[in-house]
Design a protein around this motif. Structure first.
Motif, PDB file in Angstrom:
ATOM      1  N   VAL A  74       0.937  -1.237  -0.017  1.00 56.03           N
ATOM      2  CA  VAL A  74       0.092   0.130  -0.017  1.00 56.03           C
ATOM      3  C   VAL A  74       0.642   1.247  -0.005  1.00 56.03           C
ATOM      4  O   VAL A  74       0.451   2.215  -0.517  1.00 56.03           O
ATOM      5  CB  VAL A  74      -0.918   0.125   1.387  1.00 56.03           C
ATOM      6  CG1 VAL A  74      -2.241   0.747   1.062  1.00 56.03           C
ATOM      7  CG2 VAL A  74      -1.182  -1.237   1.958  1.00 56.03           C
ATOM      8  N   THR A  75       1.923   0.901   0.352  1.00 48.20           N
ATOM      9  CA  THR A  75       3.088   2.425   0.467  1.00 48.20           C
ATOM     10  C   THR A  75       3.963   2.207  -0.496  1.00 48.20           C
ATOM     11  O   THR A  75       4.501   1.173  -0.991  1.00 48.20           O
ATOM     12  CB  THR A  75       3.471   2.524   1.911  1.00 48.20           C
ATOM     13  OG1 THR A  75       4.176   1.277   2.408  1.00 48.20           O
ATOM     14  CG2 THR A  75       2.593   2.681   2.903  1.00 48.20           C
ATOM     15  N   THR A  76       4.657   3.342  -0.769  1.00 46.81           N
ATOM     16  CA  THR A  76       5.877   3.179  -1.905  1.00 46.81           C
ATOM     17  C   THR A  76       7.029   2.943  -0.953  1.00 46.81           C
ATOM     18  O   THR A  76       7.272   3.305   0.145  1.00 46.81           O
ATOM     19  CB  THR A  76       5.995   4.450  -2.713  1.00 46.81           C
ATOM     20  OG1 THR A  76       6.027   5.472  -1.655  1.00 46.81           O
ATOM     21  CG2 THR A  76       4.802   4.763  -3.472  1.00 46.81           C
ATOM     22  N   PRO A  77       8.222   2.359  -1.424  1.00 49.21           N
ATOM     23  CA  PRO A  77       9.493   2.029  -0.489  1.00 49.21           C
ATOM     24  C   PRO A  77      10.042   3.648  -0.570  1.00 49.21           C
ATOM     25  O   PRO A  77       9.755   4.331  -1.409  1.00 49.21           O
ATOM     26  CB  PRO A  77      10.100   0.929  -1.482  1.00 49.21           C
ATOM     27  CG  PRO A  77       9.357   0.916  -3.030  1.00 49.21           C
ATOM     28  CD  PRO A  77       8.060   1.262  -2.745  1.00 49.21           C
ATOM     29  N   PRO A  78      10.852   3.572   0.476  1.00 47.13           N
ATOM     30  CA  PRO A  78      11.347   4.982   0.673  1.00 47.13           C
ATOM     31  C   PRO A  78      12.723   5.070  -0.436  1.00 47.13           C
ATOM     32  O   PRO A  78      13.115   4.108  -0.831  1.00 47.13           O
ATOM     33  CB  PRO A  78      12.240   4.571   2.029  1.00 47.13           C
ATOM     34  CG  PRO A  78      12.406   3.204   2.133  1.00 47.13           C
ATOM     35  CD  PRO A  78      11.310   2.504   1.586  1.00 47.13           C
ATOM     36  N   LEU A  79      12.707   6.248  -0.822  1.00 44.48           N
ATOM     37  CA  LEU A  79      13.517   6.671  -1.813  1.00 44.48           C
ATOM     38  C   LEU A  79      15.013   7.004  -1.243  1.00 44.48           C
ATOM     39  O   LEU A  79      15.036   8.161  -0.433  1.00 44.48           O
ATOM     40  CB  LEU A  79      12.984   7.976  -2.708  1.00 44.48           C
ATOM     41  CG  LEU A  79      11.687   8.059  -3.171  1.00 44.48           C
ATOM     42  CD1 LEU A  79      11.213   9.106  -3.932  1.00 44.48           C
ATOM     43  CD2 LEU A  79      11.890   6.837  -4.398  1.00 44.48           C
TER      44      LEU A  79
END
Length: 82
Positions: A74-79
């Motif tokens: 549901v969340t994007t991985p950290p950049l």
């Protein structure tokens, strides 16, 4: 009553002649026994039916929900590394 006295009393009972059995006892025992067997057979069949139903329901649920598949993120991985 001590243990020795109980043993003597039990031996005395065992050595004596058994009490007479009523004549209609056999028919009553057969009737009750057959009823008990019918109830056990019915209970056993009901339990097998419930087990089969539970397996079918679980199989259908597992096929539809697929709990072994990982849900989508549901969340994007950290950049990192910009």
């Amino acid at each position: 009553m001590s243990r020795r006295e109980r043993e003597v009393a039990v031996r005395r009972l065992m050595e004596g002649t058994p009490p007479p059995v009523p004549a209609d006892l056999y028919g009553e025992v057969v009737r009750r026994g057959s009823r008990m067997l019918r109830r056990r057979r019915a209970a056993r069949r009901l339990m097998w039916l419930l087990l089969f139903a539970a397996v079918v329901v679980f199989s259908l649920w597992a096929a539809m929900v697929q709990p072994w598949v990982e849900p989508p993120s549901v969340t994007t991985p950290p950049l990192t590394g910009w």
